[in-house]
Scaffold this motif. Structure first.
Motif, PDB file in Angstrom:
ATOM      1  N   ARG A 115       0.821  -1.198   0.000  1.00 43.83           N
ATOM      2  CA  ARG A 115       0.000   0.000   0.000  1.00 43.83           C
ATOM      3  C   ARG A 115       0.865   1.262   0.000  1.00 43.83           C
ATOM      4  N   SER A 116       1.954   1.236   0.706  1.00 45.48           N
ATOM      5  CA  SER A 116       2.861   2.386   0.719  1.00 45.48           C
ATOM      6  C   SER A 116       3.470   2.611  -0.652  1.00 45.48           C
ATOM      7  N   ALA A 117       3.775   1.526  -1.349  1.00 45.62           N
ATOM      8  CA  ALA A 117       4.318   1.673  -2.700  1.00 45.62           C
ATOM      9  C   ALA A 117       3.285   2.279  -3.639  1.00 45.62           C
ATOM     10  N   ALA A 118       2.020   1.871  -3.482  1.00 50.08           N
ATOM     11  CA  ALA A 118       0.970   2.446  -4.325  1.00 50.08           C
ATOM     12  C   ALA A 118       0.786   3.935  -4.047  1.00 50.08           C
ATOM     13  N   MET A 119       0.848   4.330  -2.786  1.00 54.93           N
ATOM     14  CA  MET A 119       0.718   5.746  -2.459  1.00 54.93           C
ATOM     15  C   MET A 119       1.908   6.549  -2.981  1.00 54.93           C
ATOM     16  N   THR A 125       3.596   5.799  -5.630  1.00 51.55           N
ATOM     17  CA  THR A 125       3.384   5.920  -7.073  1.00 51.55           C
ATOM     18  C   THR A 125       2.381   7.024  -7.398  1.00 51.55           C
ATOM     19  N   ALA A 126       1.326   7.128  -6.609  1.00 50.93           N
ATOM     20  CA  ALA A 126       0.353   8.199  -6.821  1.00 50.93           C
ATOM     21  C   ALA A 126       0.989   9.570  -6.600  1.00 50.93           C
ATOM     22  N   PHE A 127       1.845   9.677  -5.610  1.00 46.26           N
ATOM     23  CA  PHE A 127       2.526  10.956  -5.351  1.00 46.26           C
ATOM     24  C   PHE A 127       3.394  11.351  -6.545  1.00 46.26           C
ATOM     25  N   VAL A 128       4.101  10.375  -7.099  1.00 46.40           N
ATOM     26  CA  VAL A 128       4.947  10.656  -8.261  1.00 46.40           C
ATOM     27  C   VAL A 128       4.093  11.026  -9.466  1.00 46.40           C
ATOM     28  N   ARG A 129       2.961  10.348  -9.624  1.00 45.86           N
ATOM     29  CA  ARG A 129       2.072  10.688 -10.740  1.00 45.86           C
ATOM     30  C   ARG A 129       1.608  12.132 -10.655  1.00 45.86           C
ATOM     31  N   GLY A 130       1.293  12.608  -9.449  1.00 47.34           N
ATOM     32  CA  GLY A 130       0.889  14.010  -9.309  1.00 47.34           C
ATOM     33  C   GLY A 130       2.001  14.969  -9.699  1.00 47.34           C
ATOM     34  N   GLY A 131       3.202  14.682  -9.277  1.00 41.99           N
ATOM     35  CA  GLY A 131       4.320  15.543  -9.670  1.00 41.99           C
ATOM     36  C   GLY A 131       4.568  15.533 -11.161  1.00 41.99           C
ATOM     37  N   VAL A 132       4.444  14.353 -11.785  1.00 44.49           N
ATOM     38  CA  VAL A 132       4.642  14.264 -13.231  1.00 44.49           C
ATOM     39  C   VAL A 132       3.560  15.046 -13.977  1.00 44.49           C
ATOM     40  N   ALA A 172      -2.686  14.867  -5.201  1.00 40.66           N
ATOM     41  CA  ALA A 172      -2.688  16.315  -4.950  1.00 40.66           C
ATOM     42  C   ALA A 172      -1.411  16.753  -4.240  1.00 40.66           C
ATOM     43  N   GLY A 173      -0.894  15.928  -3.332  1.00 47.69           N
ATOM     44  CA  GLY A 173       0.340  16.285  -2.641  1.00 47.69           C
ATOM     45  C   GLY A 173       1.512  16.400  -3.584  1.00 47.69           C
ATOM     46  N   GLY A 174       1.665  15.434  -4.493  1.00 45.23           N
ATOM     47  CA  GLY A 174       2.751  15.525  -5.463  1.00 45.23           C
ATOM     48  C   GLY A 174       2.612  16.717  -6.389  1.00 45.23           C
ATOM     49  N   TYR A 175       1.376  17.005  -6.802  1.00 47.31           N
ATOM     50  CA  TYR A 175       1.156  18.152  -7.690  1.00 47.31           C
ATOM     51  C   TYR A 175       1.429  19.471  -6.976  1.00 47.31           C
ATOM     52  N   LEU A 176       0.920  19.605  -5.761  1.00 45.41           N
ATOM     53  CA  LEU A 176       1.090  20.866  -5.031  1.00 45.41           C
ATOM     54  C   LEU A 176       2.545  21.093  -4.617  1.00 45.41           C
ATOM     55  N   LEU A 177       3.301  20.027  -4.461  1.00 42.61           N
ATOM     56  CA  LEU A 177       4.720  20.214  -4.154  1.00 42.61           C
ATOM     57  C   LEU A 177       5.436  20.890  -5.312  1.00 42.61           C
ATOM     58  N   ARG A 214      -5.367  -2.455  -2.389  1.00 39.78           N
ATOM     59  CA  ARG A 214      -5.894  -1.314  -3.139  1.00 39.78           C
ATOM     60  C   ARG A 214      -5.821  -0.071  -2.283  1.00 39.78           C
ATOM     61  N   PRO A 215      -5.235   1.039  -2.798  1.00 41.02           N
ATOM     62  CA  PRO A 215      -5.202   2.279  -2.006  1.00 41.02           C
ATOM     63  C   PRO A 215      -6.606   2.812  -1.786  1.00 41.02           C
ATOM     64  N   SER A 216      -6.795   3.486  -0.692  1.00 47.72           N
ATOM     65  CA  SER A 216      -8.096   4.077  -0.406  1.00 47.72           C
ATOM     66  C   SER A 216      -8.347   5.263  -1.332  1.00 47.72           C
ATOM     67  N   THR A 217      -9.617   5.604  -1.464  1.00 48.44           N
ATOM     68  CA  THR A 217      -9.974   6.712  -2.350  1.00 48.44           C
ATOM     69  C   THR A 217      -9.402   8.030  -1.848  1.00 48.44           C
ATOM     70  N   GLY A 218      -9.594   8.318  -0.569  1.00 48.26           N
ATOM     71  CA  GLY A 218      -9.046   9.547  -0.010  1.00 48.26           C
ATOM     72  C   GLY A 218      -7.533   9.578  -0.052  1.00 48.26           C
ATOM     73  N   GLY A 219      -6.909   8.417   0.172  1.00 45.50           N
ATOM     74  CA  GLY A 219      -5.453   8.372   0.113  1.00 45.50           C
ATOM     75  C   GLY A 219      -4.927   8.643  -1.275  1.00 45.50           C
ATOM     76  N   ALA A 220      -5.604   8.116  -2.303  1.00 45.53           N
ATOM     77  CA  ALA A 220      -5.176   8.367  -3.675  1.00 45.53           C
ATOM     78  C   ALA A 220      -5.307   9.840  -4.036  1.00 45.53           C
ATOM     79  N   VAL A 221      -6.423  10.452  -3.641  1.00 40.31           N
ATOM     80  CA  VAL A 221      -6.604  11.879  -3.923  1.00 40.31           C
ATOM     81  C   VAL A 221      -5.532  12.715  -3.211  1.00 40.31           C
ATOM     82  N   ALA A 222      -5.288  12.391  -1.959  1.00 41.48           N
ATOM     83  CA  ALA A 222      -4.289  13.146  -1.196  1.00 41.48           C
ATOM     84  C   ALA A 222      -2.889  12.972  -1.765  1.00 41.48           C
TER      85      ALA A 222
END
Length: 574
Positions: A21-25, A27-34, A139-144, A128-136
């Motif tokens: 789950r940490s790896a999925a989160m 990956t989502a953080f990196v996707r936001g930055g990309v 958004a965290g990667g993008y806002l960084l 499976r990552p949670s819905t709120g966790g995926a959004v966060a």
């Protein structure tokens, strides 16, 4: 190997699950930055291409990148400050092209969707990552990355307003990420039918309103085509400048549609401090810069019928809203229909208010500090239109849809079943002892026949047999006297010896006698072959009387003579 992995203890499987789950989160953080990098890179390429194609570039590559960073922030609704002014004071720039805003929104939406899309299949392995966790995470990667862009643009010609950046950036990114998660989840609506219909009708009403606004703006632009062409020629003479103006015009077309929709709603839009354009006319001195889209503005002075016809845009939009509710409210009550249409009107008003706030903003200081529709006025007008026109339209469409329905009858109240009346019982006669009847009295004709027969009178056993056989017993088959021989005769559906005579003597049924038959009764002299009557047990034998039951060796065979059966007369009826 399979048994080893399946039988891991819980203490070993726990870290694996958390690590996945940490790896999925991550990956989502990196996707936001990309996603943020892709949007910034696309604008940087566009600005760099315009700078290269300019015949007289007056800045270097560093300033070009700073300008691209400022435009990227403007695409998120962030207000900028233009430092290079004639007065020397920074001038705010807050009119964000809505078409340019679609680029970062789409990138964030896709990043959030791609984060959860592999886990939408049941066969996908891993937590499976949670819905709120995926959004966060997205958004965290993008806002960084956005925070770094704000710091970088602060040293350029278009620095960002920190208050506006703190409000609009997180709001736009979180809404876009939530939209992506909602899409990958199948775009679910509330389970309550009225709420789902209200949201669906509000969305259709907003689309109809924006479409009508775009048509209204296009009509006015065609009407003022000469002024628009003159403004376009005065802004740029070379082809590179013309391309830049065309791109900016196309990016501002959605803004113009929102302005026209607000114009049709009634509040109109501001054209600088103290100036506004409404269907009633253009009031105040308008501080309008030279730009092709602004050539479509109404002329100064009071409005006329072409300006008043703009109210058809919100009228059609609210009719669409009410019609959507009314078609779904065929089986609802009138109160539910009205409340659903009213909720849809409020949702439509909220969407219009957000769009009006994003489509307008300042273009400078002083008289240029307010351009575009006022968000709260446009939203309130949309709600008012929905309540005044949308609710009656919904009720009317519902009434029209119900014209073929029959009024439902209210079910009758359940009543306790009445107790069933007790069945009437026939009076039971008092039991009485039967009168003793001698064999001779019961059947005098039989006794007479036997007494007159010399063959039977000589044999004492035979003479006593009828008297013994004629003891009172249950009813058996009726008999007839024929030729001095006992012969049993059965009638279909009727058993008995006949009725006793009034004088106490019993009568027997002769060969042609039907005296004791009921009216309409037809006797049958034959029975089916498979039917055998149940015979009464034989009477006890007297001492010295030969047995009439055949032995085992005489029970069958040709030439066997059946012994006559002794029949018992029934008890005489009262």
């Amino acid at each position: 190997m399979t048994h080893v992995t399946e039988n891991l203890p819980s203490s070993t499987a726990g870290p694996l699950v958390h690590g996945g789950r940490s790896a999925a989160m991550a990956t989502a953080f990196v996707r936001g930055g990309v996603a943020a990098g892709l949007g910034l890179g696309a604008l940087a390429v566009l600005v760099t291409a315009a700078w290269i194609s300019s015949p007289f570039p007056d800045s270097g590559p560093g300033e070009v990148l700073h300008t691209a960073a400022g435009l990227w922030l403007l695409a998120h609704g962030v207000d900028l400050f233009r430092t290079e002014t004639l007065s020397g004071y920074p001038a705010p720039v807050g009119v964000a092209p809505l078409l340019l805003m679609a680029l970062p929104v789409w990138l964030v939406h896709r990043a959030a969707r791609d984060t959860l899309e592999p886990y939408s299949e049941v066969t996908t392995a891993g937590p499976r990552p949670s819905t709120g966790g995926a959004v966060a995470a997205v958004a965290g990667g993008y806002l960084l990355v956005a925070a770094g862009v704000v710091l970088y643009a602060a040293s350029g010609p278009l620095p960002a307003d920190l208050v506006s950046a703190g409000l609009w950036l997180p709001a736009v990114v979180l809404c876009a990420a939530g939209l992506g998660v909602w899409t990958v989840s199948g775009r679910p609506l509330p389970e309550q039918e009225q709420a789902a219909v209200a949201l669906r009708s509000a969305a259709r009403g907003v689309v109809a309103l924006l479409g009508g606004g775009a048509a209204l703006f296009g009509t006015s632009l065609v009407w003022h085509a000469a002024a628009a062409q003159e403004s376009f020629d005065g802004l740029a003479g070379e082809w590179s400048g013309r391309i830049s103006v065309v791109l900016l015009t196309v990016a501002l077309v959605p803004n113009a549609a929102v302005w026209a929709a607000s114009y049709g709603l009634g509040p109109g839009f501001s054209l600088g401090a103290g100036a506004s354009a409404t269907p009633l006319g253009l009031v105040g001195p308008a501080a309008v810069p030279h730009f092709p889209l602004l050539a479509a503005l109404p002329s100064p002075g009071p409005g006329s019928w072409p300006h008043w016809s703009a109210v058809a845009v919100p009228l059609v939009a609210t009719l669409v809203l009410g019609g959507c509710v009314g078609r779904s409210a065929r089986l609802w009550t009138g109160r539910e229909t009205a409340l659903t249409a009213l909720v849809g009107a409020w949702a439509c008003g909220a969407a219009v208010a957000v769009l009006a706030a994003a489509a307008g903003g300042p273009l400078g200081s002083g008289r240029l500090s307010a351009f575009g529709p006022v968000w709260w006025q446009a939203g309130a007008a949309a709600v008012l239109w929905g309540a005044v026109v949308g609710v009656p339209a919904a009720l009317g469409v519902r009434a029209w849809a119900r014209r073929g329905l029959k009024p439902a009858q209210a079910p009758a109240p359940a009543q306790a079943p009445a107790p069933a009346p007790a069945p009437a019982q026939a009076p039971v006669p008092a039991p009485h002892a039967p009168e003793p009847v001698t064999p001779m009295e019961a059947a005098p004709d039989l006794a007479t026949e036997h007494a007159s027969d010399p063959a039977t009178a000589s044999d004492p056993a035979t003479a006593l047999a009828p008297a013994t056989a004629l003891a009172p017993a249950t009813a058996a088959a009726p008999v007839t006297v024929k030729g001095g021989r006992w012969q049993g005769r059965l009638k279909w559906g009727r058993l008995g010896w006949g009725r006793a005579a009034r004088g106490g003597a019993a009568t027997t049924a002769g060969p042609g006698s039907e005296e004791d038959d009921e009216p309409g009764f037809e006797p049958y002299d034959f029975l089916p072959a498979a039917w055998e009557p149940t015979l009464s047990p034989p009477p006890p034998l007297l001492p010295g009387q030969p047995s009439s039951v055949p032995s085992s060796d005489e029970s069958s065979g040709p030439g066997r003579t059946e012994a006559p059966e002794a029949m018992e007369p029934p008890a005489p009826s009262a």
